[in-house]
Each structure stands twice: as C-alpha cells, then as structure tokens.
Write a protein that holds these residues in place. Sequence first.
Motif, PDB file in Angstrom:
ATOM      1  N   LEU A  33       3.894  15.447  29.362  1.00  0.00           N
ATOM      2  CA  LEU A  33       4.089  14.224  30.134  1.00  0.00           C
ATOM      3  C   LEU A  33       2.871  13.301  30.024  1.00  0.00           C
ATOM      4  O   LEU A  33       3.008  12.084  29.913  1.00  0.00           O
ATOM      5  CB  LEU A  33       4.361  14.576  31.605  1.00  0.00           C
ATOM      6  CG  LEU A  33       5.769  15.091  31.911  1.00  0.00           C
ATOM      7  CD1 LEU A  33       5.813  15.791  33.262  1.00  0.00           C
ATOM      8  CD2 LEU A  33       6.781  13.932  31.886  1.00  0.00           C
ATOM      9  N   HIS A  36       2.896  11.959  26.193  1.00  0.00           N
ATOM     10  CA  HIS A  36       4.046  11.206  25.683  1.00  0.00           C
ATOM     11  C   HIS A  36       4.760  10.377  26.751  1.00  0.00           C
ATOM     12  O   HIS A  36       5.641   9.591  26.416  1.00  0.00           O
ATOM     13  CB  HIS A  36       5.037  12.171  25.034  1.00  0.00           C
ATOM     14  CG  HIS A  36       4.438  12.949  23.904  1.00  0.00           C
ATOM     15  ND1 HIS A  36       4.242  12.410  22.655  1.00  0.00           N
ATOM     16  CD2 HIS A  36       3.954  14.218  23.852  1.00  0.00           C
ATOM     17  CE1 HIS A  36       3.687  13.335  21.868  1.00  0.00           C
ATOM     18  NE2 HIS A  36       3.488  14.428  22.567  1.00  0.00           N
ATOM     19  N   VAL A  40      10.291  13.813  29.694  1.00  0.00           N
ATOM     20  CA  VAL A  40      10.179  15.019  28.873  1.00  0.00           C
ATOM     21  C   VAL A  40      11.342  15.909  29.283  1.00  0.00           C
ATOM     22  O   VAL A  40      11.601  16.086  30.476  1.00  0.00           O
ATOM     23  CB  VAL A  40       8.831  15.733  29.118  1.00  0.00           C
ATOM     24  CG1 VAL A  40       8.858  17.150  28.581  1.00  0.00           C
ATOM     25  CG2 VAL A  40       7.696  14.945  28.480  1.00  0.00           C
ATOM     26  N   TYR A  41      12.059  16.415  28.306  1.00  0.00           N
ATOM     27  CA  TYR A  41      13.251  17.225  28.599  1.00  0.00           C
ATOM     28  C   TYR A  41      12.897  18.707  28.574  1.00  0.00           C
ATOM     29  O   TYR A  41      12.107  19.155  27.736  1.00  0.00           O
ATOM     30  CB  TYR A  41      14.356  16.932  27.577  1.00  0.00           C
ATOM     31  CG  TYR A  41      14.735  15.467  27.544  1.00  0.00           C
ATOM     32  CD1 TYR A  41      15.619  14.934  28.478  1.00  0.00           C
ATOM     33  CD2 TYR A  41      14.176  14.607  26.594  1.00  0.00           C
ATOM     34  CE1 TYR A  41      15.938  13.582  28.460  1.00  0.00           C
ATOM     35  CE2 TYR A  41      14.502  13.260  26.576  1.00  0.00           C
ATOM     36  CZ  TYR A  41      15.379  12.758  27.509  1.00  0.00           C
ATOM     37  OH  TYR A  41      15.700  11.421  27.501  1.00  0.00           O
ATOM     38  N   ASP A  73      15.982  10.405  21.476  1.00  0.00           N
ATOM     39  CA  ASP A  73      15.039   9.324  21.764  1.00  0.00           C
ATOM     40  C   ASP A  73      13.618   9.651  21.332  1.00  0.00           C
ATOM     41  O   ASP A  73      12.683   8.896  21.606  1.00  0.00           O
ATOM     42  CB  ASP A  73      15.073   8.968  23.253  1.00  0.00           C
ATOM     43  CG  ASP A  73      14.706  10.142  24.168  1.00  0.00           C
ATOM     44  OD1 ASP A  73      14.350  11.221  23.641  1.00  0.00           O
ATOM     45  OD2 ASP A  73      14.782   9.986  25.403  1.00  0.00           O
ATOM     46  N   GLN A  75      11.611  11.887  22.415  1.00  0.00           N
ATOM     47  CA  GLN A  75      10.758  12.488  23.436  1.00  0.00           C
ATOM     48  C   GLN A  75      10.768  14.014  23.310  1.00  0.00           C
ATOM     49  O   GLN A  75      11.720  14.593  22.806  1.00  0.00           O
ATOM     50  CB  GLN A  75      11.224  12.068  24.826  1.00  0.00           C
ATOM     51  CG  GLN A  75      10.902  10.622  25.184  1.00  0.00           C
ATOM     52  CD  GLN A  75       9.410  10.388  25.291  1.00  0.00           C
ATOM     53  OE1 GLN A  75       8.782   9.891  24.356  1.00  0.00           O
ATOM     54  NE2 GLN A  75       8.822  10.758  26.422  1.00  0.00           N
ATOM     55  N   PRO A 317       0.304  11.433  20.043  1.00  0.00           N
ATOM     56  CA  PRO A 317       1.189  10.271  20.265  1.00  0.00           C
ATOM     57  C   PRO A 317       0.922   9.176  19.239  1.00  0.00           C
ATOM     58  O   PRO A 317      -0.224   8.935  18.837  1.00  0.00           O
ATOM     59  CB  PRO A 317       0.823   9.818  21.677  1.00  0.00           C
ATOM     60  CG  PRO A 317       0.184  10.994  22.330  1.00  0.00           C
ATOM     61  CD  PRO A 317      -0.495  11.756  21.239  1.00  0.00           C
TER      62      PRO A 317
END
Length: 318
Positions: A33, A36, A40-41, A73, A75, A317
């Motif tokens: 988190l 990025h 966040v999944y 996406d 992420q 990132p």
Amino acid sequence: MTAAKPRLHVLLAGPRGFCAGVDRAIRIVEEALKRHGAPVYVRHEIVHNRFVVEGLERQGAIFVDELSEVPDDGQPVIFSAHGVPKSVPAEARAREMYFLDATCPLVSKVHREAERHHARDHHLLLIGHEGHPEVVGTMGQLPEGAVTLVEDVEAARLVQPPPGMALTYTTQTTLSVDDTAAIVATLRERFPAMTEPSKESICYATTNRQAAVKAVAARSELVIVVGAPNSSNSVRLREVAERAGAPRAVMVQRGADLDPSVADGCATVGISAGASAPEILVQEVIDRLRERFDVTTEDVTVAIEDVTFRLPPMRVPA
C-alpha cells in the motif's frame, strides 16, 4: 461508599498473539500500500482476524475470494498467509498480474516437502482439517489423488491409501500437538513403513502457544482465548486449555465480546491469544475485566521467540 471490586489474578500466557508468519503477511500488505497506493487486492483474509482485516481495509486493501474478482488495473495482488494451490499463481501469471505471495515460509516448507515426496513416488497422508485454506493450499501443490486427508484418529483407523505405494505424512501447521501425535501413532501402527517429515510440520508458534496455555490452564479456573472462530490455531488453544485442567475455556474476538461476569467466582483467570490476534485485543480483554474486578496480572512465559521472516522482493513503483 462504593463497594470494593472482587480481586482477580490474570495469568498472561507467553508467547501469545502474532507469530512471525502473521507479522510478515501483514507487513507485505502495508508495504504494498505504501509503495503502490490503494487499492491493493488480497485473495482471502490475509490472516484469520477481522480486526486486522478491517484495519487493512481502511488503508485501502480490498479482500476478494477469487482472482476473477480482481480487475486488470496493474495493482498488486497478495496471496494470504495460509498458502494457495498452484493453480492460483498460475492464473495470476496467465493474466500477467503483479502478485506477492504472503504464504508463511513454514507453510511453504510443507509445500516443498510434499513435492519432494511426490517426486519419489510417495503418496502423501495430510493430517489437517478439511476446507481450511492451508489444507486446500497444500493439497493443491500436487496432482489430484496424490494426497489423502486424515482429519482425526478415527479417520486414521479407516483411511485406505492407494495400495502398493510408499507413504509419507505431513500436517497442517496449526494443529493440536497432542491430537496430531495420537493420529500419527495410529497411522504408524497401521503403516509401519510410513516415512516422516524431515522436520516437524506443526510450526514453532503453534507449539509454543499451546505449551503456554497449558501452563496457565493448570492454575486457572477459567481461560480466555482471544481469537477468531475461523482461526485454527485459536480454536486449538481453547481446546488445549480445557484438556490441560481449566474447568472452563472460552474464546472471544475482542474485549467488547466478553461478558466479564463469566469470571464471577474465579480467583485466577488465564488469557492467551491465537497467532493472528494482535496484542491490542488482549489488552481490551484485560480492560474489560477491570470494569468488574480489581485485576492483577502475571506473565507466564514458557518460550522466547526471536523468529523473523524477510519480505519478498517488491516491484519499484513506476
């Protein structure tokens, strides 16, 4: 004049609460988190504790049951500490997802050992609880039919592995040490040539927390275990407390769930916490008891833990 509160001595089991694998998994989500941003999944609960999950949700984590719920996406997607079947990272790679594996390294060791035994044409007897994410993940390391699940002593008496195959056993990492020993003894009696894991499969944290709860249970009239009902290691702690001599043992998720009157008539109460329960929830329980009792506390420590696990490499990132 206010009546004096009855005295209550609280024995705090040590070790309790977070283990190194849980701490690592949570830090992976938090670091992802930070690097990025949200979202966040996370596939499944990162650990089995709603307080932890809800805290991560507030920071921007989105928990899903399957990867099909995750949009493309770019992420990060994180796999929970319990481990996943091989089909899950394979699906992530096929979709070119950026994923991080938060599987506890001790669970990963069980996975790799299962693969080694399978490569030697051994059939694996897996001692564990059907449907638990860790069991699903371990069984999913090998082809269908290569693993037979053994849940209890009765199953060990009846299990019929494929005839003519060499046998090896391994276990879920969060089982009752005593229950597992009884299951293994039954299997050994039936299959004397069965080989053992190269190392103990039940993890150090599970073993230490069960030893600690036994130590407090022997001196307590009630043991309170802080943990979630879907947390295997927490449920085992409550069971171990009852078997170790505590007349009563209850499990609560946090202080607000505890009716302090449950300790009425007790002089000594033990408290422990499952490996996915943060210490703040233990303090909530103590504060809840203080509302009704004049509480004194004593640490009962059976082991000192200094295990830490590194985080996996993370993408820089853009």
